[in-house]
Enzyme design. Structure first.
Site, mmCIF file in Angstrom:
data_model
loop_
_atom_site.group_PDB
_atom_site.id
_atom_site.type_symbol
_atom_site.label_atom_id
_atom_site.label_comp_id
_atom_site.label_asym_id
_atom_site.label_seq_id
_atom_site.Cartn_x
_atom_site.Cartn_y
_atom_site.Cartn_z
ATOM 1 N N ARG A 76 0.570 -1.363 0.004
ATOM 2 C CA ARG A 76 -0.245 0.448 -0.020
ATOM 3 C C ARG A 76 1.025 1.209 -0.294
ATOM 4 O O ARG A 76 2.006 1.283 0.257
ATOM 5 C CB ARG A 76 -1.700 -0.120 0.866
ATOM 6 N N HIS A 77 0.999 2.147 -0.774
ATOM 7 C CA HIS A 77 1.563 3.641 0.242
ATOM 8 C C HIS A 77 1.355 3.687 0.715
ATOM 9 O O HIS A 77 0.934 3.639 1.754
ATOM 10 C CB HIS A 77 0.442 4.653 -1.621
ATOM 11 N N GLY A 78 2.931 4.294 0.839
ATOM 12 C CA GLY A 78 2.736 5.234 2.383
ATOM 13 C C GLY A 78 1.806 6.357 2.580
ATOM 14 O O GLY A 78 1.182 6.781 1.973
#
Ligand SMILES: *[C@@H]1O[C@H](CO)[C@@H](O)[C@H](O)[C@H]1NC(C)=O
Ligand SMILES: *[C@@H]1O[C@H](CO)[C@@H](O)[C@H](O)[C@H]1NC(C)=O
Ligand SMILES: *[C@@H]1O[C@H](CO)[C@@H](O)[C@H](O)[C@H]1NC(C)=O
Ligand SMILES: *[C@@H]1O[C@H](CO)[C@@H](O)[C@H](O)[C@H]1NC(C)=O
Ligand SMILES: *[C@@H]1O[C@H](CO)[C@@H](O)[C@H](O)[C@H]1NC(C)=O
Length: 460
Positions: A76-78
């Protein structure tokens, strides 16, 4: 006789304590931020050292006599900024508090919030925050430290991403974290976009019609918003703000809670928004967030998870290929596959595989019974959440098991396979356990809208 410095020391000691007290307050709430949780909530040792592999690492060393052949990481993106819609609602709530200066005297919370600077602009719309870049760079460095042979210089890295800006930026940050020594293959493209894999939910017509665009599909979420637990939170927040409770609703209270979570994740501060909530309130708001995840991305509807079988099968196709290449003593063509998507990418896939499934569904009326539920999205998909599949080639003599074995890590912790309760499985056993999904789940068919049978109608 009291030493002379004692009196003078007291107020400054109290001042010193203040940030500590605030930190404690936020620590009390930060475990309940759901999908807006910091990655450090699931790995607290990273607060001290963001590159540490942590206490669990010792127990998750490479299995003896095995060498990793392929690593597939789904990320998942940051940490990201709020979406434009969230920023708009927060601005509205804040403006409403600014318009009521008279009430401020009896309402310190309202006064604190009126003094708070609304610094979010709609243009930030869900973009990756600077902290999100650090999340990804650090994660890359930790994974490389854990699997040095795979991340060795000049190994080939395949990097794919959802088309969303925050994911592309996360991919670039992950790449930077690895340093310049890895090869990206012949083309110069850093990150390849693949929404059919990373945003399968957008491409699944049945999911869109049945769940995404269907108001009744979220009936449990809506019922909980109107239920007794939320009502209590609403009344408390209204009284803290000296607002008539009719002026608040669940969505506004949720936005205030979001503000608390964003300020911690993005700026590492405990904002005055947090002071509106007790730990009990936070648990209720976490449940609201989990309910939505459950019905929209989890076990609530079958199509939520079935739509991810395209990604599931892609994972096994690449594992198959690596096994084939290994068997014929060829170099592994894709030793490292890193794909960046969303909480909405990971959650359905984990549901498809049967993880974090409670005996009873999450519903509006079973908040208390679900107190100890497995399905807590903050523990499963915080920012920078990562699901890693590692394929090993093992020396048969020493293991007396099959040559090819697999481990799965969620957020850098080994998972227990459901079929064995062990943290390692032979590749054959794993494929066998998921045989039905591998053979019978076809994205196109699963996602097709049920057609009206014209022929049947004609014959009537
Ligand atoms: C995305 O990945 C799938 C599965 O690997 C592949 O079939 C498809 O061609 C890819 N799409 C793009 C645009 O690269
Ligand atoms: C919307 O969701 C409800 C509840 O799951 C379901 O009964 C209904 O068929 C759905 N409507 C559409 C148009 O898919
Ligand atoms: C975040 O804030 C805490 C408490 O104020 C501090 O100890 C910590 O060093 C900060 N972390 C970062 C990454 O700035
Ligand atoms: C795994 O462990 C759980 C809890 O100890 C148990 O209920 C379950 O039956 C076990 N599953 C298998 C496949 O051994
Ligand atoms: C439509 O209905 C007819 C008659 O009931 C049936 O024979 C046919 O197989 C159906 N077609 C589809 C595509 O379901």
């Amino acid at each position: 006789m009291a030493p002379r410095w004692a009196a003078a020391a007291l107020p400054s000691a109290a001042l010193l304590l203040l940030p500590l007290l605030l930190a404690v307050a936020s620590a009390g709430l930060s475990g309940y931020f759901g999908t807006k949780s910091r990655y450090e909530e699931v790995n607290p040792h990273l607060l001290r050292d963001p590159l540490s592999l942590g206490p669990a690492a010792a127990g998750s060393r490479l299995p003896a006599a095995c060498a990793p052949l392929q690593l597939r990481a789904l990320l998942r993106h940051g940490t990201r900024y709020p979406t434009a819609g969230q920023i708009r609602r927060l601005g509205e709530l804040h403006a409403r508090l600014l318009r009521r200066p008279a009430a401020a005297a009896g309402c310190p919370a309202a006064a604190d919030l009126a003094a708070w600077q609304m610094w979010y602009e709609e243009s930030l719309d869900g973009r990756l925050a600077p902290q999100g870049r650090r999340d990804m760079e650090h994660l890359a460095r930790r994974l490389a430290a854990r699997f040095p042979a795979l991340f060795a210089a000049r190994r080939r890295l395949v990097l794919a991403s959802s088309s969303k800006h925050r994911c592309l930026q996360s991919g670039a940050a992950f790449r930077r974290g690895l340093g310049p020594s890895l090869s990206l293959g012949s083309d110069e493209v850093e990150v390849e976009v693949n929404d059919s894999l990373m945003r399968f939910f957008d491409h699944c017509a049945k999911f869109v019609a049945l769940v995404e665009e269907n108001d009744t599909a979220m009936c449990q979420v809506n019922a909980f918003k109107e239920g007794p637990e939320m009502r209590k939170v609403l009344e408390k927040v209204a009284s803290a703000l000296c607002l008539p409770v009719e002026e608040l609703n669940a969505d506004l209270v949720q936005v205030a809670f979001l503000a608390c979570s964003y300020e911690l994740a993005i700026k590492n501060v405990t904002s005055p928004w947090c002071s509106l909530f007790s730990e009990e309130d936070a648990k209720v708001l976490e449940y609201l967030n989990d309910l939505k995840q459950y019905w929209k991305r989890g076990y609530g509807y079958d199509i939520n998870s079935r739509s991810s079988c395209i990604l599931f099968q892609d994972i096994f196709q690449h594992l198959d290929k690596a096994v084939e290449e290994s068997k014929s003593s060829k170099p592994i063509s894709s030793p490292l596959i890193v794909q960046i998507g969303h909480a909405e990418t990971l959650q359905p896939l984990l549901a498809l595989m049967g993880f974090f499934k409670d005996d009873e569904p999450l519903k509006a009326n079973n908040y208390v019974r679900q107190m100890h539920r497995k399905f807590r999205s903050g523990r499963i998909v915080p920012y920078a959440a990562n699901l890693v599949f590692v394929l090993y080639h093992c020396d048969q003599v020493k293991t007396s098991k099959e040559e090819y074995q697999v481990q799965m890590l969620l957020n850098e912790k080994l998972m227990l396979f459901h079929h064995s309760n062990e943290t390692i499985s032979t590749y054959t056993d794993l494929k066998d356990y998921y045989k039905d999904i591998l053979e019978n789940c076809h994205f196109k068919e699963e996602c097709a809208l049920p057609k009206v049978n014209i022929t049947a109608v004609d014959e009537l």
